[in-house]
Write a protein that holds these residues in place. Structure first.
Motif, PDB file in Angstrom:
ATOM      1  N   GLU A   1       0.844  -1.203   0.000  1.00 15.24           N
ATOM      2  CA  GLU A   1       0.000   0.000   0.000  1.00 15.24           C
ATOM      3  C   GLU A   1       0.878   1.252   0.000  1.00 15.24           C
ATOM      4  O   GLU A   1       0.620   2.218  -0.724  1.00 15.24           O
ATOM      5  N   ALA A   2       1.945   1.249   0.824  1.00 14.16           N
ATOM      6  CA  ALA A   2       2.812   2.422   0.938  1.00 14.16           C
ATOM      7  C   ALA A   2       3.578   2.700  -0.352  1.00 14.16           C
ATOM      8  O   ALA A   2       3.870   3.851  -0.672  1.00 14.16           O
ATOM      9  N   TYR A   3       3.903   1.653  -1.105  1.00 13.12           N
ATOM     10  CA  TYR A   3       4.734   1.809  -2.305  1.00 13.12           C
ATOM     11  C   TYR A   3       3.932   1.758  -3.612  1.00 13.12           C
ATOM     12  O   TYR A   3       4.510   1.690  -4.695  1.00 13.12           O
ATOM     13  N   LYS A   4       2.624   1.815  -3.556  1.00 12.32           N
ATOM     14  CA  LYS A   4       1.829   1.555  -4.755  1.00 12.32           C
ATOM     15  C   LYS A   4       2.032   2.565  -5.881  1.00 12.32           C
ATOM     16  O   LYS A   4       1.772   2.257  -7.041  1.00 12.32           O
ATOM     17  N   TYR A   5       2.505   3.778  -5.563  1.00 12.70           N
ATOM     18  CA  TYR A   5       2.738   4.770  -6.623  1.00 12.70           C
ATOM     19  C   TYR A   5       4.182   4.768  -7.115  1.00 12.70           C
ATOM     20  O   TYR A   5       4.544   5.587  -7.965  1.00 12.70           O
ATOM     21  N   LYS A   6       5.000   3.872  -6.616  1.00  6.66           N
ATOM     22  CA  LYS A   6       6.431   3.880  -6.944  1.00  6.66           C
ATOM     23  C   LYS A   6       6.690   3.788  -8.443  1.00  6.66           C
ATOM     24  O   LYS A   6       7.565   4.475  -8.983  1.00  6.66           O
ATOM     25  N   PHE A   7       5.927   2.949  -9.140  1.00  4.54           N
ATOM     26  CA  PHE A   7       6.233   2.701 -10.549  1.00  4.54           C
ATOM     27  C   PHE A   7       5.807   3.843 -11.467  1.00  4.54           C
ATOM     28  O   PHE A   7       6.138   3.839 -12.650  1.00  4.54           O
ATOM     29  N   LEU A   8       5.118   4.835 -10.908  1.00  2.00           N
ATOM     30  CA  LEU A   8       4.839   6.039 -11.691  1.00  2.00           C
ATOM     31  C   LEU A   8       6.132   6.772 -12.027  1.00  2.00           C
ATOM     32  O   LEU A   8       6.200   7.515 -13.015  1.00  2.00           O
ATOM     33  N   ASP A   9       7.162   6.582 -11.229  1.00  2.00           N
ATOM     34  CA  ASP A   9       8.438   7.263 -11.448  1.00  2.00           C
ATOM     35  C   ASP A   9       9.146   6.783 -12.710  1.00  2.00           C
ATOM     36  O   ASP A   9      10.103   7.411 -13.163  1.00  2.00           O
ATOM     37  N   TYR A  10       8.681   5.675 -13.278  1.00  2.00           N
ATOM     38  CA  TYR A  10       9.409   5.071 -14.387  1.00  2.00           C
ATOM     39  C   TYR A  10       8.681   5.205 -15.724  1.00  2.00           C
ATOM     40  O   TYR A  10       8.950   4.457 -16.671  1.00  2.00           O
ATOM     41  N   GLY A  11       7.782   6.171 -15.819  1.00  2.00           N
ATOM     42  CA  GLY A  11       7.044   6.379 -17.071  1.00  2.00           C
ATOM     43  C   GLY A  11       7.929   6.713 -18.245  1.00  2.00           C
ATOM     44  O   GLY A  11       7.577   6.436 -19.407  1.00  2.00           O
ATOM     45  N   SER A  12       9.106   7.295 -17.997  1.00  2.00           N
ATOM     46  CA  SER A  12      10.016   7.674 -19.080  1.00  2.00           C
ATOM     47  C   SER A  12      10.638   6.465 -19.763  1.00  2.00           C
ATOM     48  O   SER A  12      11.331   6.603 -20.771  1.00  2.00           O
ATOM     49  N   LYS A  13      10.380   5.263 -19.228  1.00  2.00           N
ATOM     50  CA  LYS A  13      10.964   4.042 -19.781  1.00  2.00           C
ATOM     51  C   LYS A  13       9.925   3.165 -20.490  1.00  2.00           C
ATOM     52  O   LYS A  13      10.202   2.004 -20.787  1.00  2.00           O
ATOM     53  N   LEU A  14       8.750   3.716 -20.770  1.00  2.00           N
ATOM     54  CA  LEU A  14       7.668   2.923 -21.358  1.00  2.00           C
ATOM     55  C   LEU A  14       7.448   3.294 -22.814  1.00  2.00           C
ATOM     56  O   LEU A  14       7.281   4.468 -23.148  1.00  2.00           O
ATOM     57  N   VAL A  15       7.436   2.298 -23.684  1.00  2.00           N
ATOM     58  CA  VAL A  15       7.201   2.530 -25.108  1.00  2.00           C
ATOM     59  C   VAL A  15       5.754   2.222 -25.452  1.00  2.00           C
ATOM     60  O   VAL A  15       5.002   1.674 -24.637  1.00  2.00           O
ATOM     61  N   ASP A  16       5.361   2.564 -26.678  1.00  2.00           N
ATOM     62  CA  ASP A  16       3.949   2.480 -27.033  1.00  2.00           C
ATOM     63  C   ASP A  16       3.591   1.325 -27.953  1.00  2.00           C
ATOM     64  O   ASP A  16       2.418   1.002 -28.118  1.00  2.00           O
TER      65      ASP A  16
END
Length: 397
Positions: free
Chosen positions: A250-265
């Protein structure tokens, strides 16, 4: 021979390339054991890892140079900052074990113009998307960037504690050890946004306590995060830690928002998280703690966040464009792989890593990855390292 000179020698001997580290006196908890005889288990596994990578990428001068550069980066790092480049080597070694089933490319620079609908493009990123690894499967490409699973509050507090302990010894003539009772439920976004600005206040609270010979300091941040520091004036320090895998997810659930710059389409984008207990004391596995935590965190990332239509910028400073929502980032992440590095305690190469694969059932850019589609590429004698494989097919609610 200094730790830096020793590391430069290791790079020359293994990779046959020369790397020069400017700070000749630097050291950290990764490179120090490499320069101590006899070598401990961590050091022996480190050397073996480098030799395996050199053998795997023999003939690929670009990859060998990039790998040697990461080893150099480890030597340049202060405190626990070595975790980043070290984690890349761990992940590269892990995936290389299965490269009989797919080609593996290291350091991938993708022109942003080829990914116009990607999160980085929408966010205004220019030129290229820099992604560490690409697994070239039979019909698909899986791009994965590698991150170290650091506890951010641990990194911040370690910086303060190191300075306070040195001040106590040099100025007050007192040799002390300082620990903190960390709670696994501390909110990741609050810590990242606010605690770093309070380092000086924490420093003064601790130095004042030591000057008064106190053993306990309660510190409450502006946002209400409470830490209990314990000060020991001997060689033994005990702290109290409370763990809940579900509270931590629960505390870390937003952590992966930090890695949006590594996502392709238009290809699969996966984030690989590497944990080593030397730079992460929060997820020290006992029983099934890590398995439960990793699965719970992945499920929240894929399912709970997929329903949140608020701006991603509210939870991460990685976004400048308000067109990007939390759910957009969640649905652009195809999966998460967690790797526990056991090289400080395991001599058997088959037990060197414990990996947990989680696939996003709500991935939006292509048909979601499934266990059936992916697991066939990880079938050999090292598959025993994969402890969990889940695509949430029956758990997407």
């Amino acid at each position: 021979m200094t730790d830096i000179e020793n590391l430069e020698k290791i790079i020359r001997q293994v990779f046959k390339v020369s790397k020069v580290i400017k700070n000749r006196t630097n050291t950290n908890s990764c490179i120090a054991p490499l320069n101590r005889k006899p070598h401990n288990l961590f050091a022996r596994n480190f050397f073996d890892r480098l030799r395996r990578l050199n053998q795997k990428f023999d003939g690929d001068k670009s990859a060998i140079n990039d790998i040697a550069e990461r080893v150099k980066n480890i030597g340049e790092a202060k405190n626990s900052a070595w975790a980043g480049p070290y984690s890349e080597l761990v992940a590269l070694d892990f995936y290389s074990q299965f490269s009989e089933f797919f080609n593996l490319s290291y350091i991938n620079l993708l022109p942003i113009k080829n990914h116009p609908a990607s999160i980085p493009a929408i966010n205004g990123q220019k030129e290229v998307i820099d992604i560490d690894l690409c697994l070239h499967l039979r019909h698909d490409k899986v791009f994965t960037d590698i991150k170290s699973f650091n506890c951010i509050h641990q990194n911040i507090l370690d910086e303060v504690i190191e300075v306070v302990e040195e001040y106590s010894l040099v100025t007050l003539g007192k040799s002390v050890m300082i620990g903190v009772d960390n709670l696994s439920s501390i909110d990741y976004t609050e810590v990242k946004s606010h605690l770093g600005y309070e380092k000086r206040k924490i420093y003064y609270a601790l130095t004042n306590a030591i000057s008064e010979n106190r053993r306990l300091v309660h510190y409450e941040s502006k946002t209400g995060i409470v830490f209990t520091f314990r000060i020991e004036y001997s060689d033994t320090l005990s702290t109290v830690k409370e763990y809940s895998p579900f509270a931590m997810a629960e505390a870390y659930k937003y952590k992966f928002l930090d890695y949006g710059s590594k996502l392709v389409d238009n290809e699969y984008s996966v984030i690989t998280m590497v944990r080593n207990p030397w730079f992460n004391e929060e997820t020290v596995d006992f029983g099934d703690f890590n398995n439960i935590f990793y699965r719970s965190l992945a499920r929240r990332t894929f399912i709970e966040l997929a329903r949140i239509k608020e701006d991603a910028a509210r939870y991460s400073q990685s976004y400048s464009n308000k067109k990007i929502r939390v759910c957009d980032v969640s649905r652009n992440l195809a999966g998460i792989v967690f790797i526990d590095d056991e090289s400080s305690k395991e001599s058997d190469v088959e037990k060197l890593y414990s990996a947990y694969f989680y696939l996003n059932p709500n991935y939006a850019n292509k048909k979601p990855l499934t266990i059936r589609k992916l697991e066939k590429y990880f079938r050999n004698e090292r598959e025993v390292q994969i402890k969990d494989f889940d695509d949430f097919k029956w758990d997407n609610y």
